[in-house]
Design a protein around this motif. Structure first.
Motif, short mmCIF file in Angstrom:
data_model
loop_
_atom_site.label_atom_id
_atom_site.label_comp_id
_atom_site.label_asym_id
_atom_site.label_seq_id
_atom_site.Cartn_x
_atom_site.Cartn_y
_atom_site.Cartn_z
N PHE A 1 0.85 -1.19 0.00
CA PHE A 1 0.00 0.00 0.00
C PHE A 1 0.88 1.24 0.00
N SER A 2 0.28 2.36 -0.31
CA SER A 2 1.01 3.63 -0.27
C SER A 2 1.18 4.08 1.19
N HIS A 3 2.33 4.68 1.48
CA HIS A 3 2.57 5.14 2.85
C HIS A 3 1.54 6.19 3.27
N VAL A 4 0.92 6.87 2.29
CA VAL A 4 -0.11 7.86 2.60
C VAL A 4 -1.36 7.19 3.17
N ASP A 5 -1.55 5.90 2.84
CA ASP A 5 -2.75 5.16 3.27
C ASP A 5 -2.49 4.28 4.48
N VAL A 6 -1.51 4.64 5.28
CA VAL A 6 -1.15 3.78 6.41
C VAL A 6 -2.31 3.57 7.37
N ASP A 7 -3.24 4.52 7.45
CA ASP A 7 -4.38 4.38 8.36
C ASP A 7 -5.31 3.24 7.94
N LEU A 8 -5.22 2.81 6.67
CA LEU A 8 -6.11 1.76 6.17
C LEU A 8 -5.77 0.39 6.73
N ILE A 9 -4.54 0.18 7.17
CA ILE A 9 -4.14 -1.17 7.52
C ILE A 9 -4.67 -1.63 8.88
N LYS A 10 -5.15 -0.70 9.70
CA LYS A 10 -5.62 -1.10 11.02
C LYS A 10 -6.74 -2.13 10.96
N ASN B 1 -3.80 6.82 -4.16
CA ASN B 1 -2.45 7.09 -3.64
C ASN B 1 -1.48 5.99 -4.06
N PHE B 2 -1.96 4.74 -4.04
CA PHE B 2 -1.08 3.64 -4.45
C PHE B 2 -0.74 3.75 -5.93
N ILE B 3 -1.74 4.08 -6.75
CA ILE B 3 -1.51 4.21 -8.19
C ILE B 3 -0.46 5.28 -8.48
N ASN B 4 -0.47 6.34 -7.69
CA ASN B 4 0.47 7.44 -7.90
C ASN B 4 1.77 7.26 -7.12
N SER B 5 1.89 6.15 -6.42
CA SER B 5 3.10 5.89 -5.66
C SER B 5 4.24 5.47 -6.58
N PRO B 6 5.47 5.92 -6.31
CA PRO B 6 6.61 5.55 -7.18
C PRO B 6 6.93 4.07 -7.15
N TRP B 7 6.48 3.36 -6.08
CA TRP B 7 6.77 1.94 -5.97
C TRP B 7 5.61 1.05 -6.42
N ALA B 8 4.49 1.64 -6.80
CA ALA B 8 3.29 0.87 -7.13
C ALA B 8 3.53 -0.09 -8.29
N VAL B 9 4.10 0.42 -9.39
CA VAL B 9 4.32 -0.40 -10.58
C VAL B 9 5.25 -1.56 -10.26
N PHE B 10 6.31 -1.28 -9.51
CA PHE B 10 7.29 -2.32 -9.17
C PHE B 10 6.64 -3.40 -8.31
N GLU B 11 5.88 -3.01 -7.28
CA GLU B 11 5.22 -3.99 -6.41
C GLU B 11 4.19 -4.81 -7.18
N SER C 1 5.59 -14.85 1.12
CA SER C 1 4.17 -14.75 1.46
C SER C 1 3.30 -15.65 0.59
N ARG C 2 2.25 -16.20 1.22
CA ARG C 2 1.28 -17.00 0.48
C ARG C 2 0.34 -16.11 -0.34
N ARG C 3 0.04 -14.94 0.19
CA ARG C 3 -0.83 -14.00 -0.49
C ARG C 3 -0.15 -12.64 -0.54
N ILE C 4 -0.37 -11.92 -1.64
CA ILE C 4 0.06 -10.53 -1.74
C ILE C 4 -1.21 -9.70 -1.88
N ILE C 5 -1.46 -8.84 -0.90
CA ILE C 5 -2.66 -8.02 -0.89
C ILE C 5 -2.28 -6.59 -1.28
N ILE C 6 -2.84 -6.13 -2.39
CA ILE C 6 -2.58 -4.76 -2.85
C ILE C 6 -3.79 -3.90 -2.53
N LEU C 7 -3.57 -2.84 -1.76
CA LEU C 7 -4.64 -1.88 -1.46
C LEU C 7 -4.61 -0.84 -2.57
N LEU C 8 -5.43 -1.07 -3.58
CA LEU C 8 -5.38 -0.25 -4.79
C LEU C 8 -6.21 1.03 -4.60
N THR C 9 -5.55 2.04 -4.06
CA THR C 9 -6.15 3.35 -3.90
C THR C 9 -5.53 4.29 -4.93
#
Length: 220
Positions: A71-80, A129-139, A119-127
């Motif tokens: 996920f994007s670091h801007v969306d850190v509140d989403l992981i709770k 912010n994630f789309i505009n994150s510099p690491w989104a494409v790589f992840e 990891s058995r699963r990779i969960i992408i929080l597609l917001t």
């Protein structure tokens, strides 16, 4: 007269057979349409667990992490809510995310690749912010590559309402076109996500997943 009655009997038998086949086809179609709902219901109650569980990596190559959260670091509140419902939930999934589990000073690309590999699963929080994150494409690309090489490893994309796919790389947009994903605003979101996670048995009645509370401090 006998021939006439015999013809009627044959016609009735034929109608009965055709009606039975039609009824059976309708039942099969209905069952196929609600198959996933039935499987989720059984899984939530630990019924027929061995029959409905999907294959996971063999014991000699068992992975240590149940899911890597990307996920994007801007969306850190989403992981709770994911920590509350997955890691602290009844099935006690082990999650991995960079704020807590990555070694300080380590290479970010190396950490991403290692987390995906373990990891058995990779969960992408597609917001958005994630789309505009510099690491989104790589992840995203790394996750697609890893899951294509290992059929037991799965990529779970969670689409948030604010995601603007127009800004997503064409390659990744095509992936979403040809693969299923979860919508965060789906009323059945938590049921579907739990069922998509590695299957684990629990004892006793399971509490209902909790929705995300107001943004506050996240306990890492």
């Amino acid at each position: 007269m006998i021939t006439y009655n015999a013809n009627i009997c044959k016609s009735n038998t034929l109608y009965y057979i055709l009606g039975s086949l039609l009824g059976l086809a309708v039942v099969i179609i209905i069952l196929l349409c609600i198959k996933k709902t039935i499987l989720m219901w059984l899984y939530e109650r630990n019924l027929c667990f061995k029959w409905i569980s999907r294959p996971e990596p063999k014991e000699d190559t068992v992975l240590q992490i149940d899911a890597f959260l990307a996920f994007s670091h801007v969306d850190v509140d989403l992981i709770k809510e994911y920590l509350d419902n997955l890691e602290r939930g009844p099935r006690e999934y082990r999650l991995c995310f960079y704020q807590r589990d990555w070694q300080i000073g380590a290479s970010i690309p190396d950490c991403i690749l290692q987390s995906i590999q373990d990891s058995r699963r990779i969960i992408i929080l597609l917001t958005n912010n994630f789309i505009n994150s510099p690491w989104a494409v790589f992840e995203f690309r790394s996750a697609i590559r890893a899951t294509s090489m290992d059929p037991n490893k799965r990529l779970l994309v969670i689409m948030y309402p604010d995601a603007n796919l127009d800004n997503l790389e064409p390659e990744l947009k095509r992936y979403l076109t040809y693969n299923t994903y979860l919508r965060r605003d789906d009323p059945q979101f938590w049921r579907k996500l739990m069922f998509a996670m590695p299957h684990k048995e629990v004892h006793g009645e399971q509490p209902e997943p909790t929705e995300r509370p107001a943004i506050g401090e996240i306990q890492l």
